[in-house]
Scaffold this motif. Structure first.
Motif, mmCIF file in Angstrom:
data_model
loop_
_atom_site.group_PDB
_atom_site.id
_atom_site.type_symbol
_atom_site.label_atom_id
_atom_site.label_comp_id
_atom_site.label_asym_id
_atom_site.label_seq_id
_atom_site.Cartn_x
_atom_site.Cartn_y
_atom_site.Cartn_z
ATOM 1 N N TRP A 188 0.787 -1.397 0.011
ATOM 2 C CA TRP A 188 0.095 0.244 -0.429
ATOM 3 C C TRP A 188 0.911 1.395 -0.013
ATOM 4 N N GLY A 189 2.444 1.086 0.190
ATOM 5 C CA GLY A 189 2.866 2.358 0.903
ATOM 6 C C GLY A 189 3.749 2.507 -0.370
ATOM 7 N N LYS A 190 3.570 1.545 -1.432
ATOM 8 C CA LYS A 190 4.261 1.466 -2.687
ATOM 9 C C LYS A 190 3.546 1.712 -3.144
ATOM 10 N N VAL A 191 2.235 2.710 -3.451
ATOM 11 C CA VAL A 191 1.755 3.027 -4.773
ATOM 12 C C VAL A 191 1.301 4.203 -5.050
ATOM 13 N N SER A 192 1.615 4.191 -6.288
ATOM 14 C CA SER A 192 1.496 5.569 -6.831
ATOM 15 C C SER A 192 0.479 6.703 -6.531
ATOM 16 N N TRP A 193 -0.528 7.483 -6.344
ATOM 17 C CA TRP A 193 -1.128 7.656 -6.541
ATOM 18 C C TRP A 193 -1.431 9.334 -7.373
ATOM 19 N N PRO A 194 -2.696 8.680 -8.210
ATOM 20 C CA PRO A 194 -2.641 9.987 -9.053
ATOM 21 C C PRO A 194 -2.662 11.777 -8.211
ATOM 22 N N THR A 195 -2.220 12.551 -9.079
ATOM 23 C CA THR A 195 -2.973 13.971 -8.665
ATOM 24 C C THR A 195 -3.994 13.991 -8.760
ATOM 25 N N LYS A 196 -4.047 15.455 -8.131
ATOM 26 C CA LYS A 196 -6.061 15.826 -8.515
ATOM 27 C C LYS A 196 -6.198 16.129 -9.778
ATOM 28 N N LYS A 197 -5.119 16.739 -9.999
ATOM 29 C CA LYS A 197 -5.301 17.861 -11.396
ATOM 30 C C LYS A 197 -4.549 16.339 -12.886
ATOM 31 N N GLN A 198 -4.102 15.475 -12.450
ATOM 32 C CA GLN A 198 -3.759 14.563 -13.272
ATOM 33 C C GLN A 198 -5.423 13.706 -13.418
ATOM 34 N N VAL A 199 -6.040 13.190 -12.174
ATOM 35 C CA VAL A 199 -7.446 12.913 -12.521
ATOM 36 C C VAL A 199 -8.557 13.516 -12.644
ATOM 37 N N LEU A 200 -8.219 15.348 -12.590
ATOM 38 C CA LEU A 200 -9.178 15.855 -13.260
ATOM 39 C C LEU A 200 -8.988 15.383 -15.530
ATOM 40 N N VAL A 201 -7.730 16.754 -15.609
ATOM 41 C CA VAL A 201 -7.559 15.775 -16.561
ATOM 42 C C VAL A 201 -7.959 14.437 -17.595
ATOM 43 N N GLU A 202 -7.607 13.350 -16.842
ATOM 44 C CA GLU A 202 -7.669 11.637 -17.110
ATOM 45 C C GLU A 202 -9.587 11.919 -18.076
ATOM 46 N N THR A 203 -9.708 12.439 -16.578
ATOM 47 C CA THR A 203 -11.280 12.561 -16.350
ATOM 48 C C THR A 203 -12.055 13.148 -17.866
ATOM 49 N N VAL A 204 -11.616 14.641 -17.866
ATOM 50 C CA VAL A 204 -12.152 14.761 -19.483
ATOM 51 C C VAL A 204 -11.635 14.187 -20.436
ATOM 52 N N VAL A 205 -10.088 13.592 -20.293
ATOM 53 C CA VAL A 205 -9.703 13.148 -21.675
ATOM 54 C C VAL A 205 -10.998 11.796 -22.451
ATOM 55 N N VAL A 206 -11.596 11.566 -20.686
ATOM 56 C CA VAL A 206 -12.296 9.725 -20.332
ATOM 57 C C VAL A 206 -13.489 10.775 -21.433
ATOM 58 N N LEU A 207 -14.302 11.469 -20.887
ATOM 59 C CA LEU A 207 -15.999 12.375 -21.471
ATOM 60 C C LEU A 207 -15.316 12.620 -23.227
ATOM 61 N N VAL A 208 -14.876 13.518 -23.212
ATOM 62 C CA VAL A 208 -14.191 13.546 -24.542
ATOM 63 C C VAL A 208 -14.781 12.723 -25.721
ATOM 64 N N VAL A 209 -13.756 11.706 -25.736
ATOM 65 C CA VAL A 209 -13.569 10.493 -25.961
ATOM 66 C C VAL A 209 -15.542 10.135 -26.311
ATOM 67 N N VAL A 210 -15.340 9.890 -25.073
ATOM 68 C CA VAL A 210 -17.262 8.876 -24.829
ATOM 69 C C VAL A 210 -18.420 9.665 -25.634
ATOM 70 N N ILE A 211 -17.962 11.169 -25.996
ATOM 71 C CA ILE A 211 -18.828 12.656 -26.118
ATOM 72 C C ILE A 211 -18.548 12.096 -27.694
ATOM 73 N N PHE A 212 -17.621 12.213 -28.492
ATOM 74 C CA PHE A 212 -16.525 12.109 -30.108
ATOM 75 C C PHE A 212 -17.166 10.901 -30.646
ATOM 76 N N PHE A 213 -17.324 9.309 -29.714
ATOM 77 C CA PHE A 213 -17.905 8.079 -30.474
ATOM 78 C C PHE A 213 -19.154 7.785 -29.997
ATOM 79 N N THR A 214 -20.467 8.809 -29.067
ATOM 80 C CA THR A 214 -21.345 8.973 -29.279
ATOM 81 C C THR A 214 -21.625 9.011 -30.571
#
Length: 70
Positions: free
Chosen positions: A26-52
């Motif tokens: 558990w101590g070795k886990v590399s947790w993403p930053t808040k900014k990284q999570v936000l950016v990746e969430t936006v990317v996923v949403l954009v890709v989903v909307i595009f393919f829709t």
């Protein structure tokens, strides 16, 4: 009876060893930053909307083409 107590102690020891390993990993886990999570969430949403939209446009085109067949 003694064998049963010995087996319970072995089980407890195995569980304790497992939990120590979990704590170590558990101590070795590399947790993403808040900014990284936000950016990746936006990317996923954009890709989903595009393919829709792509699938929706294809649906409209195929309906129009099939409408020509009588």
């Amino acid at each position: 009876m003694s064998n049963e107590n010995s087996q319970k102690k072995d089980n407890k020891q195995e569980i304790a060893t497992y939990l120590k390993g979990v704590r170590t990993e558990w101590g070795k886990v590399s947790w993403p930053t808040k900014k990284q999570v936000l950016v990746e969430t936006v990317v996923v949403l954009v890709v989903v909307i595009f393919f829709t939209l792509v699938v929706y446009c294809m649906d409209i085109i195929f309906k129009a083409l099939l409408g020509l067949i009588k």
